[in-house]
Enzyme design. Sequence first.
Site, PDB file in Angstrom:
ATOM      1  N   ASP A 113       0.790  -1.223   0.000  1.00  0.00           N
ATOM      2  CA  ASP A 113       0.000   0.000   0.000  1.00  0.00           C
ATOM      3  C   ASP A 113       0.827   1.280   0.000  1.00  0.00           C
ATOM      4  OD1 ASP A 113      -2.741  -0.861  -0.079  1.00  0.00           O
ATOM      5  OD2 ASP A 113      -2.443  -1.695   1.922  1.00  0.00           O
ATOM      6  N   ASP A 171      -7.248  -3.857  -5.309  1.00  0.00           N
ATOM      7  CA  ASP A 171      -6.814  -2.571  -4.750  1.00  0.00           C
ATOM      8  C   ASP A 171      -5.402  -2.195  -5.211  1.00  0.00           C
ATOM      9  OD1 ASP A 171      -8.482  -4.302  -3.186  1.00  0.00           O
ATOM     10  OD2 ASP A 171      -8.429  -2.908  -1.508  1.00  0.00           O
TER      11      ASP A 171
END
Length: 391
Positions: A113, A171
Amino acid sequence: MRKLTLLLIMALLVSVYSCKDTKPTEEEIKLQEAALQYHTLVEGLAGADRLPRSYNKETDELITSGTSWWCSGFYPGTLLYLYEATKDTLLYKEAMRVLSVIEPEQYNTGTHDLGFMMYCSFGNAHRIAPNDHYKEVLVQSARSLASRFNYNVNSIRSWNSGPENFLVIIDNMMNLELLFWVAKETNDSELFNIAVAHANKTIAEHYRDDFSSFHVVNYDPESGEVKVKRTHQGYSDDSAWARGQAWGLYGFVMTYRFTNDKKYLDQAIHVADYILSHPNLPEDLIPYWDFNDPEIPNVLRDASAASIISSGLLELYSFEGNKQYLDAAERIIARLSSSDYLAEAGTNGGFLLKHSVGHLKGNSEIDVPLSYADYYYVESLIRLNKIKSGK
């Protein structure tokens, strides 16, 4: 409170536009209001080395996270967007403070991330006020992210797991922006190729024939073969989790921006059309948390998915020119800006949007404000304002 806030906004706008011939746009007024709301969030954080994550209205408690939480870059990123739009120096000062708090995450190789964490924060900081230090942080962050790439799978590992599994989630398309930007800035072909390989693998394995997306694909790390496809945060493995569809839309538009390869634009168009034509998409275009929950319409909406979709549609419109995408984005933004979703001034812990869904099946962050919902809502306002003003 609302009346006082509007008076403050008008006073700010008078000072900002007194030397201009044009009146503020609707979007500029909304951004001024958002900036004032974020003063509440800044005050609630009170200089802590923590990041605002959500808010519990029952206990009037600001929920925070450490720097390693995947959302740590959204707060400084939103502050920087709002500063850019309003020149509110209090927000810029807070952003600079928080950047120093999250800076060590540039060396974090344990997460996929880093795009969310470092590009949404340091990327925006560098765009507003370029300097070598910001660029160095982004370069190191990209190298840390790239260390998770597996050449057998042609993907970046998302979730950590045992050595027999290699988990990739939709994602992760969003985190490619960090790699693409650094590749462009440093002429690093390896980073570019890693990002392209990941995008290609996502098209090949995450998408169904109708252009809905699985959430998770588990690969064999040695052979690269698919072991199983799942939708961990959605209703079922075969369902279309709303935020997952949003990540894909936004991610492929962004990939087209950096590559100019039409196959990514085509993929984004397919995903956008899937979302906008879905029979379970409500008339106001704020999606249910999962498009296939059998209890629709008696299920939660997800403002975070809506804000990501609106921002993705606006960039898609800027490339593709189909007014359907602009109109849909405007409708989403208008709805999110209504009292049903936009918090009253001074409430909601300082967050802008209400009614987002983090992980319903995991009983986590259900029907609450979330930092990334705010980030993409503000980004949508800025993008829409630029389109409407011809900038």
